[in-house]
Design a protein around this motif. Structure first.
Motif, PDB file in Angstrom:
ATOM      1  N   GLN A 255      33.276  52.351  56.646  1.00 27.40           N
ATOM      2  CA  GLN A 255      32.463  53.151  56.674  1.00 27.40           C
ATOM      3  C   GLN A 255      32.313  51.945  56.870  1.00 27.40           C
ATOM      4  OE1 GLN A 255      31.178  56.138  56.793  1.00 27.40           O
ATOM      5  NE2 GLN A 255      33.664  57.176  56.490  1.00 27.40           N
ATOM      6  N   PRO A 256      30.391  51.449  57.166  1.00 25.83           N
ATOM      7  CA  PRO A 256      29.378  50.738  57.482  1.00 25.83           C
ATOM      8  C   PRO A 256      29.314  50.200  56.485  1.00 25.83           C
ATOM      9  CG  PRO A 256      28.932  52.868  59.217  1.00 25.83           C
ATOM     10  CD  PRO A 256      29.671  53.787  57.975  1.00 25.83           C
ATOM     11  N   ASN A 257      29.545  48.948  55.879  1.00 26.63           N
ATOM     12  CA  ASN A 257      29.234  48.141  54.784  1.00 26.63           C
ATOM     13  C   ASN A 257      30.341  47.898  53.756  1.00 26.63           C
ATOM     14  OD1 ASN A 257      26.493  47.532  55.100  1.00 26.63           O
ATOM     15  ND2 ASN A 257      25.947  49.821  54.752  1.00 26.63           N
ATOM     16  N   ASP A 258      31.195  48.590  54.629  1.00 23.36           N
ATOM     17  CA  ASP A 258      33.174  48.510  53.948  1.00 23.36           C
ATOM     18  C   ASP A 258      33.234  46.558  53.852  1.00 23.36           C
ATOM     19  OD1 ASP A 258      33.059  50.913  52.535  1.00 23.36           O
ATOM     20  OD2 ASP A 258      34.616  51.445  54.176  1.00 23.36           O
ATOM     21  N   VAL A 259      33.505  46.005  52.718  1.00 19.90           N
ATOM     22  CA  VAL A 259      34.198  44.944  53.027  1.00 19.90           C
ATOM     23  C   VAL A 259      35.944  44.714  53.034  1.00 19.90           C
ATOM     24  CG1 VAL A 259      34.114  42.405  52.408  1.00 19.90           C
ATOM     25  CG2 VAL A 259      32.371  43.789  52.524  1.00 19.90           C
ATOM     26  N   MET A 260      36.372  45.010  54.385  1.00 17.18           N
ATOM     27  CA  MET A 260      37.726  44.230  54.195  1.00 17.18           C
ATOM     28  C   MET A 260      38.668  43.050  53.973  1.00 17.18           C
ATOM     29  SD  MET A 260      39.004  46.327  57.655  1.00 17.18           S
ATOM     30  CE  MET A 260      37.167  45.371  58.572  1.00 17.18           C
ATOM     31  N   GLU A 261      39.888  42.276  53.243  1.00 19.36           N
ATOM     32  CA  GLU A 261      39.987  40.925  52.717  1.00 19.36           C
ATOM     33  C   GLU A 261      41.298  41.502  52.868  1.00 19.36           C
ATOM     34  OE1 GLU A 261      36.669  39.020  49.439  1.00 19.36           O
ATOM     35  OE2 GLU A 261      39.094  39.492  49.077  1.00 19.36           O
ATOM     36  N   LEU A 262      42.024  40.453  54.024  1.00 16.56           N
ATOM     37  CA  LEU A 262      43.735  40.895  53.816  1.00 16.56           C
ATOM     38  C   LEU A 262      44.383  38.903  53.282  1.00 16.56           C
ATOM     39  CD1 LEU A 262      41.970  42.501  56.184  1.00 16.56           C
ATOM     40  CD2 LEU A 262      44.338  41.981  57.573  1.00 16.56           C
ATOM     41  N   SER A 263      44.992  39.135  52.650  1.00 21.93           N
ATOM     42  CA  SER A 263      46.169  37.440  52.767  1.00 21.93           C
ATOM     43  C   SER A 263      47.422  38.192  52.919  1.00 21.93           C
ATOM     44  CB  SER A 263      45.247  37.342  51.487  1.00 21.93           C
ATOM     45  OG  SER A 263      46.885  38.696  50.578  1.00 21.93           O
ATOM     46  N   ILE A 264      48.112  36.804  53.217  1.00 19.43           N
ATOM     47  CA  ILE A 264      49.576  36.744  53.461  1.00 19.43           C
ATOM     48  C   ILE A 264      50.271  35.868  52.926  1.00 19.43           C
ATOM     49  CG2 ILE A 264      51.169  36.921  54.789  1.00 19.43           C
ATOM     50  CD1 ILE A 264      49.744  38.315  57.128  1.00 19.43           C
ATOM     51  N   ARG A 265      50.961  36.195  52.054  1.00 22.85           N
ATOM     52  CA  ARG A 265      51.068  34.716  51.147  1.00 22.85           C
ATOM     53  C   ARG A 265      52.732  34.799  50.192  1.00 22.85           C
ATOM     54  NH1 ARG A 265      46.538  35.735  47.980  1.00 22.85           N
ATOM     55  NH2 ARG A 265      45.824  33.484  48.808  1.00 22.85           N
ATOM     56  N   THR A 266      53.209  33.677  50.180  1.00 22.39           N
ATOM     57  CA  THR A 266      54.615  33.883  49.166  1.00 22.39           C
ATOM     58  C   THR A 266      53.769  34.066  47.999  1.00 22.39           C
ATOM     59  OG1 THR A 266      54.666  31.392  48.913  1.00 22.39           O
ATOM     60  CG2 THR A 266      56.235  33.028  50.448  1.00 22.39           C
ATOM     61  N   ASP A 267      55.111  34.401  47.066  1.00 22.06           N
ATOM     62  CA  ASP A 267      54.439  35.156  46.490  1.00 22.06           C
ATOM     63  C   ASP A 267      54.496  33.675  44.786  1.00 22.06           C
ATOM     64  OD1 ASP A 267      54.389  37.966  46.054  1.00 22.06           O
ATOM     65  OD2 ASP A 267      56.263  38.355  45.666  1.00 22.06           O
ATOM     66  N   ASP A 268      55.318  32.770  45.939  1.00 20.59           N
ATOM     67  CA  ASP A 268      55.276  31.370  44.643  1.00 20.59           C
ATOM     68  C   ASP A 268      53.879  30.705  45.512  1.00 20.59           C
ATOM     69  OD1 ASP A 268      55.860  30.638  46.837  1.00 20.59           O
ATOM     70  OD2 ASP A 268      58.292  30.188  46.585  1.00 20.59           O
ATOM     71  N   GLY A 269      53.334  31.088  46.138  1.00 17.66           N
ATOM     72  CA  GLY A 269      52.966  30.181  46.799  1.00 17.66           C
ATOM     73  C   GLY A 269      52.672  28.893  47.699  1.00 17.66           C
ATOM     74  N   ARG A 270      53.974  29.161  48.441  1.00 20.67           N
ATOM     75  CA  ARG A 270      54.474  27.845  48.757  1.00 20.67           C
ATOM     76  C   ARG A 270      54.056  27.959  50.015  1.00 20.67           C
ATOM     77  NH1 ARG A 270      60.943  26.142  49.485  1.00 20.67           N
ATOM     78  NH2 ARG A 270      60.431  24.633  51.112  1.00 20.67           N
ATOM     79  N   LEU A 271      54.304  29.296  51.200  1.00 18.30           N
ATOM     80  CA  LEU A 271      53.523  29.242  52.550  1.00 18.30           C
ATOM     81  C   LEU A 271      51.966  30.042  52.155  1.00 18.30           C
ATOM     82  CD1 LEU A 271      56.329  29.959  54.388  1.00 18.30           C
ATOM     83  CD2 LEU A 271      55.218  28.176  54.000  1.00 18.30           C
ATOM     84  N   ASP A 272      51.124  29.645  52.962  1.00 18.68           N
ATOM     85  CA  ASP A 272      49.745  30.470  52.701  1.00 18.68           C
ATOM     86  C   ASP A 272      49.331  30.652  54.044  1.00 18.68           C
ATOM     87  OD1 ASP A 272      47.265  31.706  51.930  1.00 18.68           O
ATOM     88  OD2 ASP A 272      47.508  30.313  49.434  1.00 18.68           O
ATOM     89  N   LEU A 273      48.529  31.509  54.079  1.00 19.13           N
ATOM     90  CA  LEU A 273      47.965  32.078  55.794  1.00 19.13           C
ATOM     91  C   LEU A 273      46.125  31.821  55.318  1.00 19.13           C
ATOM     92  CD1 LEU A 273      50.051  32.400  56.071  1.00 19.13           C
ATOM     93  CD2 LEU A 273      50.349  33.890  57.700  1.00 19.13           C
ATOM     94  N   GLY A 274      46.132  32.193  54.066  1.00 16.21           N
ATOM     95  CA  GLY A 274      44.540  32.193  54.046  1.00 16.21           C
ATOM     96  C   GLY A 274      44.095  33.313  53.584  1.00 16.21           C
ATOM     97  N   VAL A 275      42.843  34.040  53.610  1.00 21.78           N
ATOM     98  CA  VAL A 275      42.139  34.755  53.211  1.00 21.78           C
ATOM     99  C   VAL A 275      41.235  35.228  54.407  1.00 21.78           C
ATOM    100  CG1 VAL A 275      40.541  36.491  51.677  1.00 21.78           C
ATOM    101  CG2 VAL A 275      42.671  34.720  50.461  1.00 21.78           C
ATOM    102  N   GLN A 276      41.543  36.647  54.955  1.00 21.85           N
ATOM    103  CA  GLN A 276      40.350  37.378  55.691  1.00 21.85           C
ATOM    104  C   GLN A 276      39.705  38.009  55.039  1.00 21.85           C
ATOM    105  OE1 GLN A 276      41.459  39.638  59.453  1.00 21.85           O
ATOM    106  NE2 GLN A 276      42.426  38.131  59.884  1.00 21.85           N
ATOM    107  N   ARG A 277      38.143  37.898  55.825  1.00 17.98           N
ATOM    108  CA  ARG A 277      37.419  38.419  55.437  1.00 17.98           C
ATOM    109  C   ARG A 277      36.202  39.528  56.059  1.00 17.98           C
ATOM    110  NH1 ARG A 277      32.529  38.408  51.854  1.00 17.98           N
ATOM    111  NH2 ARG A 277      32.445  40.116  50.630  1.00 17.98           N
ATOM    112  N   ASN A 278      36.124  40.490  56.503  1.00 22.24           N
ATOM    113  CA  ASN A 278      35.441  41.501  57.456  1.00 22.24           C
ATOM    114  C   ASN A 278      34.406  42.454  57.216  1.00 22.24           C
ATOM    115  OD1 ASN A 278      38.179  39.721  58.918  1.00 22.24           O
ATOM    116  ND2 ASN A 278      36.365  39.176  60.540  1.00 22.24           N
ATOM    117  N   LYS A 279      33.083  42.672  56.957  1.00 25.41           N
ATOM    118  CA  LYS A 279      32.897  43.351  57.062  1.00 25.41           C
ATOM    119  C   LYS A 279      32.594  44.333  57.916  1.00 25.41           C
ATOM    120  CE  LYS A 279      27.795  44.987  55.536  1.00 25.41           C
ATOM    121  NZ  LYS A 279      26.578  43.855  55.137  1.00 25.41           N
ATOM    122  N   VAL A 280      32.311  45.777  57.720  1.00 27.56           N
ATOM    123  CA  VAL A 280      32.090  47.247  59.281  1.00 27.56           C
ATOM    124  C   VAL A 280      30.647  47.163  59.021  1.00 27.56           C
ATOM    125  CG1 VAL A 280      32.648  49.210  59.462  1.00 27.56           C
ATOM    126  CG2 VAL A 280      33.927  48.429  58.409  1.00 27.56           C
TER     127      VAL A 280
END
Length: 327
Positions: A299-324
């Motif tokens: 719905q409008p004003n919802d905010v999605m946050e996405l992350s992709i990383r290994t549990d140990d943090g060795r690889l981390d693609l960061g955090v994506q944050r977008n508002k509808v």
């Protein structure tokens, strides 16, 4: 050690780079950026010209604050945007389908004009009511594939420059009733990408199955799975695609999403009734009507946050944050 590449635009008022400068490429060290001297207007140009410079960047060269820039998609809109569908067994089952009926790799495309930045708003068109999300691992090619090539699982570094986060935003009330993946998934802003293009070293490619994808909406978790759960792995998909079409450096391949989307099967009995006793038109009217009451759809004003990383943090693609937002 993996290298976090970003593409960015200087914010108004920042002084480290002349105001109005073109988008730049840099390497991220925590919240500081080492600006790269490479002049690349497209992702293809960057992966052809700038990978060595990116890997050579040092923390001492990181003089620009992350607060002074606007992050852009590391994949530019001139590149192809190829996608895999139903590539996780959990997502196949939540869609009311049997994985045994999908012994093939489902491929479709999104319009590259849907690509948007990792913090930009996602615009819901006025006629769309069932807006959905899909966290996906994105592969960015490092070279052209213009003839059939067998890509080996242990040689991914030869053809993939790096990894990024993709949100395959989808208008389910267009995609499913009309049977048009391209149309339902290609509206402008329906493809947030980034924030980083993570360049892996050859030995680090063995870690990709342990990358964990997560997606939340307004802080509530919706999706959580390991990339290793995908049915058709990157080497298989690249092998198949190279035998079918030309791919180019900088092109993006989104590798599918796990369970947890808003759209899902209503159950075996309703599916049986819909298949045998009502018309397709009526079935989809019921689907849309029921979906409009489902709070899981965005719905409008919802905010999605996405992350992709290994549990140990060795690889981390960061955090994506977008508002509808509404159109």
């Amino acid at each position: 050690m993996a290298t976090s590449v970003i593409r960015f635009q200087l914010k108004a008022g920042a002084t480290s780079i002349p105001t109005g400068a073109s988008p730049q490429w840099g390497v991220l060290f925590d919240r500081r950026i080492a600006v790269l001297p490479v002049q690349a207007t497209t992702t293809g140009e960057f992966v052809r010209q700038g990978l060595a410079q990116a890997r050579a960047a040092t923390r001492a060269q990181a003089t620009l604050s992350l607060d002074d820039v606007k992050l852009l998609s590391p994949v530019t809109t001139n590149q192809q945007f190829v996608c895999q569908g139903v590539n996780y067994e959990s997502h196949v089952r939540e869609s009311g389908l049997d994985p045994k009926n999908f012994p093939f790799n489902t491929i479709f495309t999104k319009a590259s004009s849907c690509i948007t930045g990792p913090t930009d708003d996602v615009i819901r068109p006025r006629h769309v009511h069932l807006l959905d999300y899909e966290v996906e691992l994105g592969l960015v090619l490092s070279e052209d594939l213009t003839q059939a090539r067998e890509v080996r699982a242990d040689r991914l570094h030869e053809v993939i420059a790096g990894l990024t986060i993709v949100n395959d935003v989808s208008a389910r009330d267009v995609q499913l009733p009309q049977g048009q993946f391209y149309k339902g998934k290609s509206y402008r802003t329906f493809g947030p990408v980034g924030p980083t293009l993570l360049l892996l070293e050859p030995h680090e490619w063995a870690l990709w199955p342990s990358l964990r994808m997560k997606l939340t909406v307004n802080g509530g978790e919706r999706q959580n799975d390991l990339c290793g759960s995908m049915l058709f792995k990157p080497h298989q998909t690249l092998t198949e695609l190279s035998a079918m079409q030309d791919l180019h450096a900088g092109d993006l391949i989104a590798t599918g999403t796990p369970a947890g989307c808003a759209a899902r099967s209503p159950g075996k009995l309703p599916m049986f009734m819909a298949r045998h006793f009502i018309s397709d038109a009526t079935k989809w009217k019921f689907f849309v009507r029921k979906g409009m009451k489902d709070p899981l759809f965005l719905q409008p004003n919802d905010v999605m946050e996405l992350s992709i990383r290994t549990d140990d943090g060795r690889l981390d693609l960061g955090v994506q944050r977008n508002k509808v937002v509404s159109a």
